[in-house]
Each structure stands twice: as C-alpha cells, then as structure tokens.
Design a protein around this motif. Structure first.
Motif, PDB file in Angstrom:
ATOM      1  N   THR A 183       0.835  -1.207   0.000  1.00 54.88           N
ATOM      2  CA  THR A 183       0.000   0.000   0.000  1.00 54.88           C
ATOM      3  C   THR A 183       0.868   1.254   0.000  1.00 54.88           C
ATOM      4  O   THR A 183       0.621   2.197  -0.759  1.00 54.88           O
ATOM      5  N   LEU A 184       1.891   1.273   0.851  1.00 58.32           N
ATOM      6  CA  LEU A 184       2.803   2.424   0.878  1.00 58.32           C
ATOM      7  C   LEU A 184       3.568   2.560  -0.426  1.00 58.32           C
ATOM      8  O   LEU A 184       3.806   3.667  -0.927  1.00 58.32           O
ATOM      9  N   ILE A 185       3.959   1.428  -1.015  1.00 57.40           N
ATOM     10  CA  ILE A 185       4.724   1.483  -2.257  1.00 57.40           C
ATOM     11  C   ILE A 185       3.847   1.953  -3.415  1.00 57.40           C
ATOM     12  O   ILE A 185       4.289   2.720  -4.281  1.00 57.40           O
ATOM     13  N   LEU A 186       2.591   1.528  -3.434  1.00 53.29           N
ATOM     14  CA  LEU A 186       1.673   2.043  -4.456  1.00 53.29           C
ATOM     15  C   LEU A 186       1.474   3.544  -4.301  1.00 53.29           C
ATOM     16  O   LEU A 186       1.397   4.284  -5.283  1.00 53.29           O
ATOM     17  N   LEU A 187       1.382   3.984  -3.064  1.00 52.84           N
ATOM     18  CA  LEU A 187       1.258   5.418  -2.793  1.00 52.84           C
ATOM     19  C   LEU A 187       2.482   6.173  -3.303  1.00 52.84           C
ATOM     20  O   LEU A 187       2.371   7.290  -3.819  1.00 52.84           O
ATOM     21  N   ALA A 188       3.653   5.539  -3.186  1.00 52.18           N
ATOM     22  CA  ALA A 188       4.886   6.191  -3.635  1.00 52.18           C
ATOM     23  C   ALA A 188       4.840   6.533  -5.114  1.00 52.18           C
ATOM     24  O   ALA A 188       5.463   7.502  -5.559  1.00 52.18           O
ATOM     25  N   GLY A 189       4.090   5.759  -5.888  1.00 52.00           N
ATOM     26  CA  GLY A 189       4.011   6.026  -7.322  1.00 52.00           C
ATOM     27  C   GLY A 189       3.444   7.381  -7.657  1.00 52.00           C
ATOM     28  O   GLY A 189       3.693   7.912  -8.747  1.00 52.00           O
TER      29      GLY A 189
END
Length: 211
Positions: free
Chosen positions: A141-147
C-alpha cells in the motif's frame, strides 16, 4: 482435510499444513510485486536523474513497514481495541505470541437482537503467518502510494512520511474494517482491499497531486 493436518508431538493439533502453506505462498506473491516488482518499475518509468531515488523509495517503504509493523502497527490494526477505529499498539514479537494459533480479536459479530452471527475467526495457522501476510499488504500500500509522489518528494521527507502514514492512516482503516472495528460490526465488506488499500491510499494521493 485430514491429509493436511500436521502430526507429531511438537506440532499443535490446530495447525493445517495446507492452509499455512497457501497463506505463505500468497504473501510471497504480494511481496514479489513490491520487491523487486515495483522497485524496478519505479526506477524505470521516471527521468534518469530520479531513477535511483524512486527505486529506493519503494525499497525503503517495504523495509520500514516491516520494522514498524512488528514493533507496533500490527496490533494497532489487529490487536485489542483501544478506540472503535484503532487497536492498542504493541510489539508483535516473541515466540509465545508468534507460535500460537492465529486469531482476529474483537471480530465476533452479533445480530441486533444479540444472537451470534459470526464468531471470532481462528485460522488454522500460527500468528507468525498472519503477521507476515498482513505485513506485505501494508507494505505494498505504501509502495503504491509512492508512485504518485515520484519526483515530487525528497527521500528524507519520504523516510519520515512512511511510518507516520502507516501509523495514523493505514492502521485505522485496517482495524476498522479487518480487525473488528466499528465498520466491521456495521457489516461493511471490503473486497480485495478496496477500502483499506485502494481507497485509503487515494484519499491522501488526491490532495498531493492537486497541491
């Protein structure tokens, strides 16, 4: 089912080898989407000068979430109730905790007349498996947000942002919907993480993109 029941003097009677294996395989697939999947993707879709920074944002997010998750965030998401939307923080470590049968506290659901609708969920695998399975979803979830912030946020700011967002955003959604919080008891169904992962991420991303 009997073929998948673990046997032996050192193996608990509740452990199901098939359930445990599939849970771990599923967690592995999600983890591979993050590292190396999104690490490589983010490093390749931005301008050359941002490539290393973007890749490391994804890699750092995964590593930081793992540490925060077992230190305090897991029990804020799936532990004992502190508030109707938040669990009580605490470490998800120690042999006594990790080797016991997995359970979702406060997940018992009653009808309005007080009769039992759904009892507390008690999967046939250990808490260690549950902690890791939920951890990879928090991390991705955090990594998707990073996009949505690639090229917009410095790495130092991202290092501070990850544990704060995990603590004050993700854990609230996870406990409310998955950990026996008020939305769970209202009967809200979260299919494929639509609320906790996708909607919760989007609520924060929108102001970042328009700011």
């Amino acid at each position: 089912m009997a073929a998948y029941k673990a046997t032996g003097p050192a193996v608990p009677e509740w452990l199901n080898k098939g359930d445990n294996a599939w849970q771990m395989i599923s967690a592995t697939f999600v983890g591979l989407q993050s590292v190396p999947g999104l690490v490589i993707l983010y490093g390749s879709i931005v301008k050359k000068k941002w490539a290393v920074n973007s890749a490391f944002m994804a890699l750092y997010a995964f590593a930081a979430v793992v540490l925060c998750w077992v230190s305090w965030a897991y029990k804020m998401s799936f532990g004992d109730e502190l508030l109707p939307f938040w669990g009580r923080a605490g470490p998800a470590l120690g042999q006594k905790f990790l080797l016991k049968e997995a359970a979702l506290p406060n997940s018992t659901h009653y009808y309005q007349n007080g009769t039992l609708e759904a009892p507390m969920m008690a999967p046939l695998y250990p808490m260690a498996t549950m902690v890791w399975f939920q951890c990879v979803f928090a991390a991705i979830t955090l990594i998707l947000l990073a996009g949505s912030v690639l090229g917009r946020m410095s790495f130092k700011a991202w290092m501070l942002f990850v544990p704060l967002w995990l603590t004050f955003s993700y854990t609230i959604g996870a406990f409310s919907l998955w950990g026996g919080g008020f939305l769970f008891h209202w009967g809200v169904m979260d299919y494929s993480g639509g609320y906790v992962i996708h909607l919760l991420r989007g609520l924060l991303v929108s102001p970042l993109l328009t700011g």
